[in-house]
Design a protein around this motif. Structure first.
Motif, PDB file in Angstrom:
ATOM      1  N   GLY A   1       0.813  -1.209   0.000  1.00  0.00           N
ATOM      2  CA  GLY A   1       0.000   0.000   0.000  1.00  0.00           C
ATOM      3  C   GLY A   1       0.845   1.256   0.000  1.00  0.00           C
ATOM      4  N   VAL A   2       1.885   1.279   0.822  1.00  0.00           N
ATOM      5  CA  VAL A   2       2.777   2.441   0.878  1.00  0.00           C
ATOM      6  C   VAL A   2       3.458   2.651  -0.467  1.00  0.00           C
ATOM      7  CG1 VAL A   2       4.840   3.398   1.976  1.00  0.00           C
ATOM      8  CG2 VAL A   2       3.165   2.152   3.355  1.00  0.00           C
ATOM      9  N   LEU A   3       3.951   1.551  -1.058  1.00  0.00           N
ATOM     10  CA  LEU A   3       4.655   1.654  -2.330  1.00  0.00           C
ATOM     11  C   LEU A   3       3.719   2.071  -3.467  1.00  0.00           C
ATOM     12  CD1 LEU A   3       6.939  -1.496  -2.004  1.00  0.00           C
ATOM     13  CD2 LEU A   3       7.675   0.905  -2.000  1.00  0.00           C
ATOM     14  N   GLY A   4       2.466   1.640  -3.401  1.00  0.00           N
ATOM     15  CA  GLY A   4       1.501   2.052  -4.407  1.00  0.00           C
ATOM     16  C   GLY A   4       1.309   3.549  -4.422  1.00  0.00           C
ATOM     17  N   HIS A   5       1.241   4.155  -3.238  1.00  0.00           N
ATOM     18  CA  HIS A   5       1.086   5.612  -3.154  1.00  0.00           C
ATOM     19  C   HIS A   5       2.330   6.328  -3.679  1.00  0.00           C
ATOM     20  CE1 HIS A   5      -2.775   5.712  -1.173  1.00  0.00           C
ATOM     21  NE2 HIS A   5      -2.356   4.908  -0.203  1.00  0.00           N
ATOM     22  N   LEU A   6       3.517   5.821  -3.340  1.00  0.00           N
ATOM     23  CA  LEU A   6       4.745   6.454  -3.801  1.00  0.00           C
ATOM     24  C   LEU A   6       4.881   6.332  -5.319  1.00  0.00           C
ATOM     25  CD1 LEU A   6       7.249   5.337  -1.023  1.00  0.00           C
ATOM     26  CD2 LEU A   6       6.463   7.668  -1.486  1.00  0.00           C
ATOM     27  N   LYS A   7       4.501   5.182  -5.856  1.00  0.00           N
ATOM     28  CA  LYS A   7       4.557   5.001  -7.297  1.00  0.00           C
ATOM     29  C   LYS A   7       3.635   6.011  -7.995  1.00  0.00           C
ATOM     30  CE  LYS A   7       3.237   1.848 -11.010  1.00  0.00           C
ATOM     31  NZ  LYS A   7       2.472   0.634 -11.357  1.00  0.00           N
ATOM     32  N   ALA A   8       2.406   6.163  -7.496  1.00  0.00           N
ATOM     33  CA  ALA A   8       1.464   7.101  -8.100  1.00  0.00           C
ATOM     34  C   ALA A   8       2.001   8.533  -8.031  1.00  0.00           C
ATOM     35  CB  ALA A   8       0.114   7.001  -7.396  1.00  0.00           C
ATOM     36  N   SER A   9       2.647   8.874  -6.920  1.00  0.00           N
ATOM     37  CA  SER A   9       3.210  10.212  -6.767  1.00  0.00           C
ATOM     38  C   SER A   9       4.324  10.451  -7.778  1.00  0.00           C
ATOM     39  CB  SER A   9       3.746  10.392  -5.344  1.00  0.00           C
ATOM     40  OG  SER A   9       4.390  11.644  -5.197  1.00  0.00           O
ATOM     41  N   LEU A  10       5.197   9.461  -7.969  1.00  0.00           N
ATOM     42  CA  LEU A  10       6.290   9.609  -8.932  1.00  0.00           C
ATOM     43  C   LEU A  10       5.746   9.664 -10.363  1.00  0.00           C
ATOM     44  CD1 LEU A  10       9.045   7.183  -7.552  1.00  0.00           C
ATOM     45  CD2 LEU A  10       9.069   9.693  -7.526  1.00  0.00           C
ATOM     46  N   ALA A  11       4.720   8.865 -10.644  1.00  0.00           N
ATOM     47  CA  ALA A  11       4.155   8.817 -11.994  1.00  0.00           C
ATOM     48  C   ALA A  11       3.540  10.152 -12.394  1.00  0.00           C
ATOM     49  CB  ALA A  11       3.113   7.712 -12.087  1.00  0.00           C
ATOM     50  N   ALA A  12       3.072  10.912 -11.400  1.00  0.00           N
ATOM     51  CA  ALA A  12       2.407  12.181 -11.693  1.00  0.00           C
ATOM     52  C   ALA A  12       3.385  13.324 -11.940  1.00  0.00           C
ATOM     53  CB  ALA A  12       1.481  12.545 -10.536  1.00  0.00           C
ATOM     54  N   ARG A  13       4.667  13.090 -11.745  1.00  0.00           N
ATOM     55  CA  ARG A  13       5.644  14.166 -11.855  1.00  0.00           C
ATOM     56  C   ARG A  13       6.192  14.299 -13.272  1.00  0.00           C
ATOM     57  NH1 ARG A  13       9.106  13.080  -6.256  1.00  0.00           N
ATOM     58  NH2 ARG A  13       7.252  12.977  -4.914  1.00  0.00           N
ATOM     59  N   ASP A  14       6.484  15.519 -13.660  1.00  0.00           N
ATOM     60  CA  ASP A  14       7.153  15.797 -14.928  1.00  0.00           C
ATOM     61  C   ASP A  14       8.650  15.560 -14.717  1.00  0.00           C
ATOM     62  OD1 ASP A  14       8.323  16.780 -17.203  1.00  0.00           O
ATOM     63  OD2 ASP A  14       7.261  18.701 -17.179  1.00  0.00           O
ATOM     64  N   PRO A  15       9.265  14.627 -15.447  1.00  0.00           N
ATOM     65  CA  PRO A  15      10.701  14.360 -15.240  1.00  0.00           C
ATOM     66  C   PRO A  15      11.595  15.558 -15.519  1.00  0.00           C
ATOM     67  CG  PRO A  15       9.672  12.606 -16.518  1.00  0.00           C
ATOM     68  CD  PRO A  15       8.661  13.710 -16.431  1.00  0.00           C
ATOM     69  N   GLN A  16      11.133  16.471 -16.364  1.00  0.00           N
ATOM     70  CA  GLN A  16      11.907  17.673 -16.715  1.00  0.00           C
ATOM     71  C   GLN A  16      13.314  17.312 -17.174  1.00  0.00           C
ATOM     72  OE1 GLN A  16      11.567  20.155 -13.169  1.00  0.00           O
ATOM     73  NE2 GLN A  16       9.658  21.041 -13.927  1.00  0.00           N
ATOM     74  N   GLY A  17      13.403  16.271 -17.986  1.00  0.00           N
ATOM     75  CA  GLY A  17      14.690  15.888 -18.561  1.00  0.00           C
ATOM     76  C   GLY A  17      15.491  14.907 -17.742  1.00  0.00           C
ATOM     77  N   ALA A  18      15.057  14.611 -16.519  1.00  0.00           N
ATOM     78  CA  ALA A  18      15.797  13.667 -15.672  1.00  0.00           C
ATOM     79  C   ALA A  18      15.531  12.232 -16.117  1.00  0.00           C
ATOM     80  CB  ALA A  18      15.396  13.837 -14.213  1.00  0.00           C
ATOM     81  N   SER A  19      16.537  11.378 -16.012  1.00  0.00           N
ATOM     82  CA  SER A  19      16.384   9.972 -16.375  1.00  0.00           C
ATOM     83  C   SER A  19      15.893   9.117 -15.216  1.00  0.00           C
ATOM     84  CB  SER A  19      17.712   9.411 -16.896  1.00  0.00           C
ATOM     85  OG  SER A  19      18.050   9.983 -18.135  1.00  0.00           O
ATOM     86  N   ALA A  20      16.012   9.625 -14.000  1.00  0.00           N
ATOM     87  CA  ALA A  20      15.558   8.876 -12.824  1.00  0.00           C
ATOM     88  C   ALA A  20      14.990   9.844 -11.799  1.00  0.00           C
ATOM     89  CB  ALA A  20      16.704   8.073 -12.218  1.00  0.00           C
ATOM     90  N   LEU A  21      13.919   9.424 -11.138  1.00  0.00           N
ATOM     91  CA  LEU A  21      13.269  10.236 -10.112  1.00  0.00           C
ATOM     92  C   LEU A  21      13.177   9.432  -8.832  1.00  0.00           C
ATOM     93  CD1 LEU A  21      10.269  11.703 -12.142  1.00  0.00           C
ATOM     94  CD2 LEU A  21      12.481  12.777 -11.726  1.00  0.00           C
ATOM     95  N   ARG A  22      13.270  10.136  -7.689  1.00  0.00           N
ATOM     96  CA  ARG A  22      13.115   9.503  -6.383  1.00  0.00           C
ATOM     97  C   ARG A  22      12.173  10.350  -5.536  1.00  0.00           C
ATOM     98  NH1 ARG A  22      18.881   7.939  -3.829  1.00  0.00           N
ATOM     99  NH2 ARG A  22      17.430   7.041  -2.312  1.00  0.00           N
ATOM    100  N   PRO A  23      11.462   9.736  -4.598  1.00  0.00           N
ATOM    101  CA  PRO A  23      10.632  10.542  -3.693  1.00  0.00           C
ATOM    102  C   PRO A  23      11.502  11.432  -2.817  1.00  0.00           C
ATOM    103  CG  PRO A  23      10.091   8.195  -3.546  1.00  0.00           C
ATOM    104  CD  PRO A  23      11.375   8.300  -4.300  1.00  0.00           C
ATOM    105  N   ALA A  24      10.914  12.498  -2.341  1.00  0.00           N
ATOM    106  CA  ALA A  24      11.608  13.323  -1.359  1.00  0.00           C
ATOM    107  C   ALA A  24      11.828  12.515  -0.085  1.00  0.00           C
ATOM    108  CB  ALA A  24      10.789  14.578  -1.057  1.00  0.00           C
TER     109      ALA A  24
END
Length: 291
Positions: free
Chosen positions: A79-102
């Motif tokens: 459940g926790v990972l599902g929320h984090l995945k959805a949060s990352l999916a909603a972000r614009d990468p802005q040219g980055a190849s990898a994203l991590r949660p804050a």
């Protein structure tokens, strides 16, 4: 700047250990002595788990699933990972190849961090490493499907310790072009390391192809919640470039308590985060937390 200096220091340390024979013998002798002294103190584990560890020992990787590992708290973790995945999916990468949660997102629910402190799981890792272990927590990633090859998408080995144990869990279905862990099995990786005179750093595809044909490069693919057990210190590996879709994952990491490389935290825990992680842990679990 601190992280850059730390990487440079650790790489220099590894070079000295690998290239200066008296230092090599000293470090290896001390490590073998610790292994001998602790062997009779290793905890018991199930035959099925032993079989998985034999695969990791033999090839560097074993593929299972998070459910098959049977670690308590897995449903809550999903459940926790599902929320984090959805949060990352909603972000614009802005040219980055990898994203991590804050950092604050990652520690918002201690269940994510504490999953890797389950005593049965710690017993498994201790049996593989052969020594009491340190646990470094969870790291969640979104690898953007841009096809680029940079940083950890290049071939390398981890340099933290003689053995490193990681569990990578795919949070979405990961196919051959979806950014899977790609590795050279140990029986092939060991001679490749010798031919490359590899100690640390990154190896390009072209350099790797000169010593290992691409047909021998293996990808650990699988559906969501596939668990990839790996020792990235003993195999050449990389995050293969994601091409047809973004890859979402979580990685849990353990080393011995006397690692070759120091691993400072990316960001210190707040007093509240530290208290929530430690609440209710046994002395044995507390001993596995980083100093």
């Amino acid at each position: 700047m601190t992280n850059i200096l730390s990487r440079a220091t650790n790489r220099a340390k590894r070079q000295v250990i690998a290239r200066v024979p008296p230092v090599t013998r000293l470090v290896e002798g001390l490590h073998q002595s610790r292994l001998r002294d602790h062997r009779e103190h290793l905890p018991s584990i199930s035959p099925a788990t032993s079989a998985l560890l034999e695969q990791v020992e033999g090839t560097g990787v074993a593929v299972s699933s998070q459910d098959e590992l049977g670690i308590p708290g897995t449903d809550q973790l999903k459940g926790v990972l599902g929320h984090l995945k959805a949060s990352l999916a909603a972000r614009d990468p802005q040219g980055a190849s990898a994203l991590r949660p804050a950092h604050s997102e990652l520690l918002a629910d201690a269940a994510l961090w504490r999953w890797g402190l389950d005593q049965r799981l710690l017993d498994v890792v201790e049996n593989y490493i052969g020594l009491p272990v340190t646990y470094y927590g969870a790291a969640v990633y979104r690898e953007v499907a841009d096809g680029t090859t940079q940083w950890t998408r290049q071939w390398h080995r981890d340099i933290e310790d003689h053995k490193v144990f990681k569990i990578l869990v795919w949070l979405n279905d990961v196919g051959p072009r979806g950014g899977a862990l790609q590795y050279i099995p140990r029986p092939v990786s060991d001679p490749a390391v010798q031919r490359l005179r590899y100690v640390a750093g990154f190896v390009t595809d072209e350099q790797m192809a000169e010593v290992v044909p691409p047909s021998a490069w293996v990808k650990a693919t699988g559906p969501a919640w596939t668990a990839v057990l790996a020792d990235p210190a003993r195999i050449l590996h990389r995050a293969s470039p994601a091409e047809d879709q973004d890859r979402y994952s979580v990685t849990f990491t353990w080393t011995s308590r006397h690692p070759i490389k120091t691993m400072p935290p990316a960001e210190p825990l707040t007093a509240d985060e530290d208290a929530r992680i430690r609440a209710g842990l046994s002395p044995a679990q507390l001993a596995c937390l980083p100093a």
